[in-house]
Each structure stands twice: as C-alpha cells, then as structure tokens.
Design a protein around this motif. Structure first.
Motif, PDB file in Angstrom:
ATOM      1  N   THR A  54     -11.295  -2.454  10.041  1.00 53.74           N
ATOM      2  CA  THR A  54     -12.111  -2.412   8.835  1.00 53.74           C
ATOM      3  C   THR A  54     -11.156  -2.407   7.650  1.00 53.74           C
ATOM      4  OG1 THR A  54     -13.913  -1.201   9.905  1.00 53.74           O
ATOM      5  CG2 THR A  54     -13.803  -1.106   7.503  1.00 53.74           C
ATOM      6  N   ALA A  55     -11.281  -3.408   6.780  1.00 53.96           N
ATOM      7  CA  ALA A  55     -10.359  -3.560   5.647  1.00 53.96           C
ATOM      8  C   ALA A  55     -11.155  -3.818   4.385  1.00 53.96           C
ATOM      9  CB  ALA A  55      -9.373  -4.695   5.902  1.00 53.96           C
ATOM     10  N   ARG A  56     -10.836  -3.070   3.338  1.00 56.91           N
ATOM     11  CA  ARG A  56     -11.504  -3.210   2.057  1.00 56.91           C
ATOM     12  C   ARG A  56     -10.475  -3.079   0.939  1.00 56.91           C
ATOM     13  NH1 ARG A  56     -14.995  -4.234   5.149  1.00 56.91           N
ATOM     14  NH2 ARG A  56     -17.137  -3.428   5.312  1.00 56.91           N
ATOM     15  N   GLY A  57     -10.765  -3.686  -0.214  1.00 57.65           N
ATOM     16  CA  GLY A  57      -9.950  -3.454  -1.388  1.00 57.65           C
ATOM     17  C   GLY A  57      -9.557  -4.713  -2.120  1.00 57.65           C
ATOM     18  N   GLN A  58      -8.898  -4.515  -3.259  1.00 59.80           N
ATOM     19  CA  GLN A  58      -8.452  -5.616  -4.093  1.00 59.80           C
ATOM     20  C   GLN A  58      -7.045  -5.355  -4.614  1.00 59.80           C
ATOM     21  OE1 GLN A  58     -11.414  -5.913  -7.212  1.00 59.80           O
ATOM     22  NE2 GLN A  58     -12.659  -7.324  -6.007  1.00 59.80           N
ATOM     23  N   LEU A  59      -6.267  -6.423  -4.738  1.00 62.09           N
ATOM     24  CA  LEU A  59      -4.948  -6.367  -5.362  1.00 62.09           C
ATOM     25  C   LEU A  59      -4.886  -7.412  -6.465  1.00 62.09           C
ATOM     26  CD1 LEU A  59      -2.565  -6.114  -2.252  1.00 62.09           C
ATOM     27  CD2 LEU A  59      -3.497  -4.242  -3.630  1.00 62.09           C
ATOM     28  N   ARG A  60      -4.243  -7.063  -7.566  1.00 57.79           N
ATOM     29  CA  ARG A  60      -4.031  -7.990  -8.676  1.00 57.79           C
ATOM     30  C   ARG A  60      -2.535  -8.281  -8.794  1.00 57.79           C
ATOM     31  NH1 ARG A  60      -7.213  -4.016 -10.233  1.00 57.79           N
ATOM     32  NH2 ARG A  60      -5.567  -2.994 -11.442  1.00 57.79           N
ATOM     33  N   PHE A  61      -2.199  -9.550  -8.991  1.00 58.24           N
ATOM     34  CA  PHE A  61      -0.809  -9.968  -9.091  1.00 58.24           C
ATOM     35  C   PHE A  61      -0.459 -10.326 -10.533  1.00 58.24           C
ATOM     36  CE2 PHE A  61      -1.450 -11.970  -4.618  1.00 58.24           C
ATOM     37  CZ  PHE A  61      -1.443 -10.702  -4.047  1.00 58.24           C
ATOM     38  N   GLY A  62       0.747  -9.957 -10.947  1.00 63.84           N
ATOM     39  CA  GLY A  62       1.249 -10.368 -12.245  1.00 63.84           C
ATOM     40  C   GLY A  62       1.754 -11.802 -12.213  1.00 63.84           C
ATOM     41  N   PRO A  63       2.300 -12.291 -13.329  1.00 60.61           N
ATOM     42  CA  PRO A  63       2.801 -13.670 -13.376  1.00 60.61           C
ATOM     43  C   PRO A  63       3.858 -13.923 -12.301  1.00 60.61           C
ATOM     44  CG  PRO A  63       2.698 -12.724 -15.575  1.00 60.61           C
ATOM     45  CD  PRO A  63       2.446 -11.603 -14.620  1.00 60.61           C
ATOM     46  N   PRO A  64       3.821 -15.088 -11.660  1.00 60.78           N
ATOM     47  CA  PRO A  64       4.775 -15.376 -10.571  1.00 60.78           C
ATOM     48  C   PRO A  64       6.159 -15.714 -11.109  1.00 60.78           C
ATOM     49  CG  PRO A  64       3.392 -17.286 -10.971  1.00 60.78           C
ATOM     50  CD  PRO A  64       2.849 -16.188 -11.847  1.00 60.78           C
ATOM     51  N   ALA A  65       7.178 -15.377 -10.339  1.00 60.31           N
ATOM     52  CA  ALA A  65       8.553 -15.830 -10.604  1.00 60.31           C
ATOM     53  C   ALA A  65       8.724 -17.147  -9.856  1.00 60.31           C
ATOM     54  CB  ALA A  65       9.564 -14.794 -10.138  1.00 60.31           C
ATOM     55  N   ARG A  66       8.643 -18.237 -10.576  1.00 60.55           N
ATOM     56  CA  ARG A  66       8.655 -19.559  -9.975  1.00 60.55           C
ATOM     57  C   ARG A  66      10.081 -20.081  -9.816  1.00 60.55           C
ATOM     58  NH1 ARG A  66       3.476 -21.733 -10.547  1.00 60.55           N
ATOM     59  NH2 ARG A  66       4.182 -23.272  -9.037  1.00 60.55           N
ATOM     60  N   ASN A 105      -8.449   0.519   8.192  1.00 55.32           N
ATOM     61  CA  ASN A 105      -8.850   1.539   9.168  1.00 55.32           C
ATOM     62  C   ASN A 105      -8.632   2.961   8.633  1.00 55.32           C
ATOM     63  OD1 ASN A 105      -9.724  -0.338  11.010  1.00 55.32           O
ATOM     64  ND2 ASN A 105      -7.899  -0.238  12.297  1.00 55.32           N
ATOM     65  N   GLY A 106      -9.016   3.164   7.381  1.00 54.92           N
ATOM     66  CA  GLY A 106      -8.941   4.484   6.783  1.00 54.92           C
ATOM     67  C   GLY A 106      -7.617   4.831   6.133  1.00 54.92           C
ATOM     68  N   GLU A 107      -6.577   4.029   6.352  1.00 55.09           N
ATOM     69  CA  GLU A 107      -5.275   4.296   5.730  1.00 55.09           C
ATOM     70  C   GLU A 107      -5.159   3.517   4.431  1.00 55.09           C
ATOM     71  OE1 GLU A 107      -0.444   4.037   6.606  1.00 55.09           O
ATOM     72  OE2 GLU A 107      -1.894   3.563   8.188  1.00 55.09           O
ATOM     73  N   GLU A 108      -4.842   4.230   3.353  1.00 58.25           N
ATOM     74  CA  GLU A 108      -4.776   3.593   2.044  1.00 58.25           C
ATOM     75  C   GLU A 108      -3.386   3.038   1.763  1.00 58.25           C
ATOM     76  OE1 GLU A 108      -6.657   4.551  -2.208  1.00 58.25           O
ATOM     77  OE2 GLU A 108      -4.987   5.880  -1.720  1.00 58.25           O
ATOM     78  N   TYR A 109      -3.370   1.823   1.254  1.00 61.12           N
ATOM     79  CA  TYR A 109      -2.152   1.184   0.773  1.00 61.12           C
ATOM     80  C   TYR A 109      -2.331   0.989  -0.730  1.00 61.12           C
ATOM     81  CZ  TYR A 109      -0.668   0.250   5.548  1.00 61.12           C
ATOM     82  OH  TYR A 109      -0.259   0.398   6.855  1.00 61.12           O
TER      83      TYR A 109
END
Length: 287
Positions: A91-103, A138-142
C-alpha cells in the motif's frame, strides 16, 4: 510511444533525504509470441525491500521525450510524482514535488543517439534537483524536506548482458557512470558514458570522446580519457533484486544497491578534481 516489437521503455526516479533512499521505476514493455503484447510495471526499491507491481498495457502510458508516465493511478513527470497504490503486497500513498532539473549540456549518448539498431538507449533528464513531500509505503513514512533527486531513462530491446552503473549525489554536485558491453551489428565493444557535475563544471567521459574502460572487476572500474582518470568502487553489497528487460519482456533479474558505500576519484593530470567516500551511492554491477 513504442513503435517496434519486443521493446521496453522506463524511467528511473531516485529520491534521497537524510537516511531515507528509494527508487521508483515505471515502465512499459511489448513482448510475447507476436512481439506486441504490451504490459506495464512499477518497481519500487528501498534499502531493505523491493516490490514489482504489474499493470496491463491499457493502464500504462509513457513518454520518451521527457519523463512522463502513468501506471494505474500513479503519475510521474519531471515536476514530481504521485502514488495511489493498494495491492496484497504494498500500500503506497503520497506526493513528491521536484525542483528545477540540473540538465546536461547535451545528450549523454552524444552521436550514438542517432545510431540505428542500438540494443539500449540511455537518457539523463536531471543530475540533481530538490525533492519535497512524503510517501508512505506499508505504513513507513519517507519524508523529503529539500531532499535530492535524480532522473534517467532507458529504451530499447534489452539491458546489456554485462554492465556497471553507478550514481551519486553529494554536496556541490553529482555523478553518474555507465560502462556496458555494446553489440552493434557484428561488433561488440565496451561503451562508456559518464558525467561528473561539480561546482558548476561538467566533466564528461564517453566513448565518443575517447574514453576507455580499463579492467572491470570486483565492483570496480577505471576510465581514462586524455588527461582525465575516473575510478569508482562499490565497497559493500546491499543489493536488492530488480526486474530488467530481455527482448522487451521483464524476465531478467538484476541487483541494485540503492544506497551503499562507494568510493570515487577523478583526476585531471596531476590535479585531483574529486575525492569522494560516499555512504549512500547507487550501484549496479552485472559482470
């Protein structure tokens, strides 16, 4: 987006913050007796666990021009990702936001990106960017509070049978290196692509620039290109299994150290450009 039979395409999102590291790999594959049965998958690997979640082709869509993937109700792009997944294993939930990429200054494959018939094509979208948000597996927060991210992609028929790959982010920069046995028609050679970004400078090591790999053994490699010498060594074995493509089907098992101790050194003649003992590097070694 896949035009040929027995082909795969996948993006690799690596996210780190403090003592937490995970990698997420959405992919689509076309294989089977007819060569065109499309399926999808989402692999997630942490330091202690790994999951491979299958999806139907109808649930999966990927772009190659830029990192964009939809796998079920899970969404990935260059600006972030969102997980909404519930299976018997995960079971996986959540969102991540990324800053500008280093191209990169230009395509990591250089002129080889135009060569037809390549077994596998590699793309680096971002050498480093900030990561903010949280995922629960699975209940563990990252939790990522201005963590660090890296994004690359692969497309083709199969992963190389023999290859070494490593990636590491560090204060002031990041690096990646790949050396692989490349079949091209009747010829086989060891191809090298690599980047060290440090303090605003980009050091590129590549076969098309004259780079040559020395002996590759025991999780170590030395690459020489003119006055540049780069060495990388995996110092511990913490690898978890991942599925990898073989003629478009995800039937091969490889192993990745998603966060391990490694040593890197880059010299330019007599000058040491980088001397790094990393504690959370990514390393794959298939030799």
């Amino acid at each position: 987006m896949m035009e040929r039979k027995n082909e795969f395409c996948g993006w690799y999102f690596r996210c780190q913050s403090g003592e937490k590291t995970l990698a997420l790999i959405p992919a689509i594959h076309a294989s089977g007796a007819s060569g065109g049965e499309r399926t999808g998958s989402l692999q997630i690997i942490t330091e202690g666990q790994n999951w491979n979640i299958p999806f139907s082709g109808a649930e999966t869509a990927l772009a190659w021009a830029r990192p964009r993937a939809v796998v079920g109700q899970n969404y990935f792009c260059g600006r972030g990702l969102s997980l909404n997944l519930k299976t018997p294993e995960l079971t996986a939930r959540g969102q991540l936001r990324f800053g500008p990429p280093a191209r990169l200054g230009y395509d990591i494959m250089g002129p080889f990106c135009l060569v037809p018939g390549m077994e596998c094509r590699h793309r680096v979208y971002s050498m480093g960017h900030t990561v903010t948000g949280a995922l629960t597996l699975n209940g563990e927060e990252y939790r990522f509070d201005r963590g660090t991210g890296y994004i690359e992609g692969d497309r083709g028929r199969s992963f190389p049978q023999k290859y070494l790959w490593t990636q590491c982010s560090f204060p002031g920069g990041a690096l990646m290196l790949s050396a692989a046995e490349i079949p091209l028609g009747p010829v086989r050679f060891t191809g090298v692509i690599g980047i060290v970004q440090l303090a605003g400078a980009e050091y590129r090591l590549a076969t098309y620039l004259g780079a040559r790999a020395g002996a590759i053994a025991g999780g170590q490699i030395t690459v020489r290109q003119g006055a540049l010498t780069f060495t990388a060594a995996c110092l511990e074995e913490t690898a978890r299994p991942l599925r990898a493509p073989d003629s478009g089907a995800m039937t091969r098992t490889i192993r990745e150290n998603v966060a391990c101790r490694a040593r890197y050194r880059l010299t330019d003649g007599d000058r040491t450009v980088l001397e790094l003992a990393a504690s959370r590097a990514a390393f794959e070694y298939e030799y």
